[in-house]
Design a protein around this motif. Structure first.
Motif, PDB file in Angstrom:
ATOM      1  N   CYS A  19      39.795 -46.265  17.435  1.00 36.36           N
ATOM      2  CA  CYS A  19      38.754 -45.974  18.428  1.00 36.36           C
ATOM      3  C   CYS A  19      37.351 -45.991  17.803  1.00 36.36           C
ATOM      4  N   GLN A  20      36.345 -46.100  18.678  1.00 40.47           N
ATOM      5  CA  GLN A  20      34.947 -46.164  18.232  1.00 40.47           C
ATOM      6  C   GLN A  20      34.575 -44.967  17.365  1.00 40.47           C
ATOM      7  N   ASN A  21      35.063 -43.803  17.773  1.00 42.37           N
ATOM      8  CA  ASN A  21      34.751 -42.581  17.056  1.00 42.37           C
ATOM      9  C   ASN A  21      35.257 -42.651  15.615  1.00 42.37           C
ATOM     10  N   CYS A  22      36.493 -43.144  15.462  1.00 40.82           N
ATOM     11  CA  CYS A  22      37.089 -43.250  14.121  1.00 40.82           C
ATOM     12  C   CYS A  22      36.363 -44.325  13.305  1.00 40.82           C
ATOM     13  N   ILE A  23      35.981 -45.423  13.948  1.00 34.22           N
ATOM     14  CA  ILE A  23      35.236 -46.476  13.241  1.00 34.22           C
ATOM     15  C   ILE A  23      33.963 -45.871  12.656  1.00 34.22           C
ATOM     16  N   LYS A  24      33.281 -45.067  13.476  1.00 31.24           N
ATOM     17  CA  LYS A  24      32.041 -44.432  13.037  1.00 31.24           C
ATOM     18  C   LYS A  24      32.325 -43.481  11.871  1.00 31.24           C
ATOM     19  N   GLU A  25      33.388 -42.690  12.015  1.00 26.01           N
ATOM     20  CA  GLU A  25      33.738 -41.733  10.959  1.00 26.01           C
ATOM     21  C   GLU A  25      34.083 -42.442   9.652  1.00 26.01           C
ATOM     22  N   ILE A  26      34.819 -43.550   9.761  1.00 29.43           N
ATOM     23  CA  ILE A  26      35.201 -44.300   8.559  1.00 29.43           C
ATOM     24  C   ILE A  26      33.966 -44.885   7.888  1.00 29.43           C
ATOM     25  N   GLU A  27      33.010 -45.342   8.704  1.00 28.19           N
ATOM     26  CA  GLU A  27      31.761 -45.866   8.128  1.00 28.19           C
ATOM     27  C   GLU A  27      31.030 -44.779   7.346  1.00 28.19           C
ATOM     28  N   ILE A  28      31.025 -43.572   7.893  1.00 28.53           N
ATOM     29  CA  ILE A  28      30.375 -42.446   7.203  1.00 28.53           C
ATOM     30  C   ILE A  28      31.118 -42.139   5.898  1.00 28.53           C
ATOM     31  N   GLU A  29      32.465 -42.145   5.979  1.00 27.98           N
ATOM     32  CA  GLU A  29      33.281 -41.907   4.780  1.00 27.98           C
ATOM     33  C   GLU A  29      33.021 -42.987   3.727  1.00 27.98           C
ATOM     34  N   TYR A  30      32.907 -44.211   4.202  1.00 33.69           N
ATOM     35  CA  TYR A  30      32.643 -45.333   3.305  1.00 33.69           C
ATOM     36  C   TYR A  30      31.318 -45.150   2.570  1.00 33.69           C
ATOM     37  N   GLU A  31      30.255 -44.854   3.347  1.00 29.78           N
ATOM     38  CA  GLU A  31      28.929 -44.635   2.753  1.00 29.78           C
ATOM     39  C   GLU A  31      28.992 -43.523   1.708  1.00 29.78           C
ATOM     40  N   ARG A  32      29.725 -42.457   2.048  1.00 30.82           N
ATOM     41  CA  ARG A  32      29.819 -41.305   1.158  1.00 30.82           C
ATOM     42  C   ARG A  32      30.515 -41.704  -0.155  1.00 30.82           C
ATOM     43  N   CYS A  33      31.580 -42.481  -0.050  1.00 29.84           N
ATOM     44  CA  CYS A  33      32.321 -42.923  -1.244  1.00 29.84           C
ATOM     45  C   CYS A  33      31.459 -43.831  -2.121  1.00 29.84           C
ATOM     46  N   VAL A  34      30.794 -44.797  -1.481  1.00 31.83           N
ATOM     47  CA  VAL A  34      29.971 -45.742  -2.235  1.00 31.83           C
ATOM     48  C   VAL A  34      28.880 -45.009  -3.008  1.00 31.83           C
ATOM     49  N   LYS A  35      28.220 -44.089  -2.320  1.00 32.69           N
ATOM     50  CA  LYS A  35      27.134 -43.323  -2.924  1.00 32.69           C
ATOM     51  C   LYS A  35      27.687 -42.512  -4.100  1.00 32.69           C
ATOM     52  N   HIS A  36      28.829 -41.887  -3.881  1.00 31.75           N
ATOM     53  CA  HIS A  36      29.403 -41.018  -4.900  1.00 31.75           C
ATOM     54  C   HIS A  36      29.829 -41.801  -6.139  1.00 31.75           C
ATOM     55  N   ILE A  37      30.414 -42.962  -5.940  1.00 24.60           N
ATOM     56  CA  ILE A  37      30.827 -43.787  -7.086  1.00 24.60           C
ATOM     57  C   ILE A  37      29.596 -44.260  -7.850  1.00 24.60           C
ATOM     58  N   ARG A  38      28.555 -44.627  -7.088  1.00 27.03           N
ATOM     59  CA  ARG A  38      27.334 -45.121  -7.720  1.00 27.03           C
ATOM     60  C   ARG A  38      26.741 -44.045  -8.627  1.00 27.03           C
ATOM     61  N   GLU A  39      26.823 -42.805  -8.183  1.00 24.59           N
ATOM     62  CA  GLU A  39      26.231 -41.703  -8.958  1.00 24.59           C
ATOM     63  C   GLU A  39      27.181 -41.150 -10.020  1.00 24.59           C
ATOM     64  N   ASN A  40      28.469 -41.419  -9.886  1.00 24.27           N
ATOM     65  CA  ASN A  40      29.449 -40.902 -10.846  1.00 24.27           C
ATOM     66  C   ASN A  40      30.393 -42.026 -11.258  1.00 24.27           C
ATOM     67  N   LYS A  41      29.936 -42.891 -12.122  1.00 23.02           N
ATOM     68  CA  LYS A  41      30.702 -44.090 -12.456  1.00 23.02           C
ATOM     69  C   LYS A  41      32.016 -43.788 -13.174  1.00 23.02           C
ATOM     70  N   GLY A  42      32.078 -42.623 -13.849  1.00 21.03           N
ATOM     71  CA  GLY A  42      33.295 -42.291 -14.583  1.00 21.03           C
ATOM     72  C   GLY A  42      34.325 -41.539 -13.753  1.00 21.03           C
ATOM     73  N   ILE A  43      34.099 -41.494 -12.429  1.00 21.10           N
ATOM     74  CA  ILE A  43      34.949 -40.673 -11.563  1.00 21.10           C
ATOM     75  C   ILE A  43      36.359 -41.260 -11.420  1.00 21.10           C
ATOM     76  N   HIS A  44      37.339 -40.355 -11.231  1.00 23.51           N
ATOM     77  CA  HIS A  44      38.723 -40.763 -10.967  1.00 23.51           C
ATOM     78  C   HIS A  44      38.962 -40.738  -9.457  1.00 23.51           C
ATOM     79  N   MET A  45      40.005 -41.440  -9.031  1.00 23.70           N
ATOM     80  CA  MET A  45      40.326 -41.514  -7.605  1.00 23.70           C
ATOM     81  C   MET A  45      40.458 -40.126  -6.969  1.00 23.70           C
ATOM     82  N   HIS A  46      41.245 -39.238  -7.599  1.00 23.66           N
ATOM     83  CA  HIS A  46      41.473 -37.936  -6.960  1.00 23.66           C
ATOM     84  C   HIS A  46      40.204 -37.092  -6.935  1.00 23.66           C
ATOM     85  N   GLU A  47      39.338 -37.277  -7.945  1.00 27.14           N
ATOM     86  CA  GLU A  47      38.056 -36.562  -7.959  1.00 27.14           C
ATOM     87  C   GLU A  47      37.160 -37.051  -6.824  1.00 27.14           C
TER      88      GLU A  47
END
Ligand SMILES: [Zn+2]
Ligand SMILES: [Zn+2]
Length: 134
Positions: A19-47
């Protein structure tokens, strides 16, 4: 109308299958992950999953879709689709890939063996036919 596989709500079918709502939520999750990896390059998946609140499964989907690159995050891995050991490339680990390729070759060899015996069979028949023809 269909039930969204992610949240269970009714929605009008679309290419994403959620649904549209989930698409929007996934986009937000995606942005959050990308930003976090960019700032923490040594991060592990579970972290990353803990820090962002995004499920490992969803992060894995982002990586498999090629939306998140882990080339610059040397500690990021995701589970092999077959045995679950951590991998960084493709859908399965090397040993599963090797085994699958072997199985495939085996299957091909078995079917070609069958073809050979069939050929031999028809060869025998035609020999008999020749004998009969004489
Ligand atoms: Zn939904
Ligand atoms: Zn594997």
């Amino acid at each position: 109308m269909d039930n969204c596989p992610r949240c269970g709500k009714l929605f009008i079918k679309n290419v994403r299958g959620i649904c549209q709502n989930c698409i929007k939520e996934i986009e937000i999750e995606y942005e959050r992950c990308v930003k976090h990896i960019r700032e923490n390059k040594g991060i592990h998946m579970h972290e990353l999953s803990e820090a962002t609140g995004v499920s490992v499964k969803q992060i894995t989907t982002f990586i498999r879709e090629g939306r998140i690159s882990i080339a610059n995050a040397p500690n990021m891995t995701y589970p092999c689709e077959v045995c679950g050991i951590p991998i960084r490339d493709g859908h399965m680990c090397d040993s599963c890939r090797t085994r699958l390729t072997k199985d495939l070759h085996q299957a091909v060899r078995e079917s070609s063996n069958q073809d050979q015996s069939n050929n031999m069979g028809s060869g025998t028949y035609s020999a008999i036919d020749k004998l009969r023809g004489k």
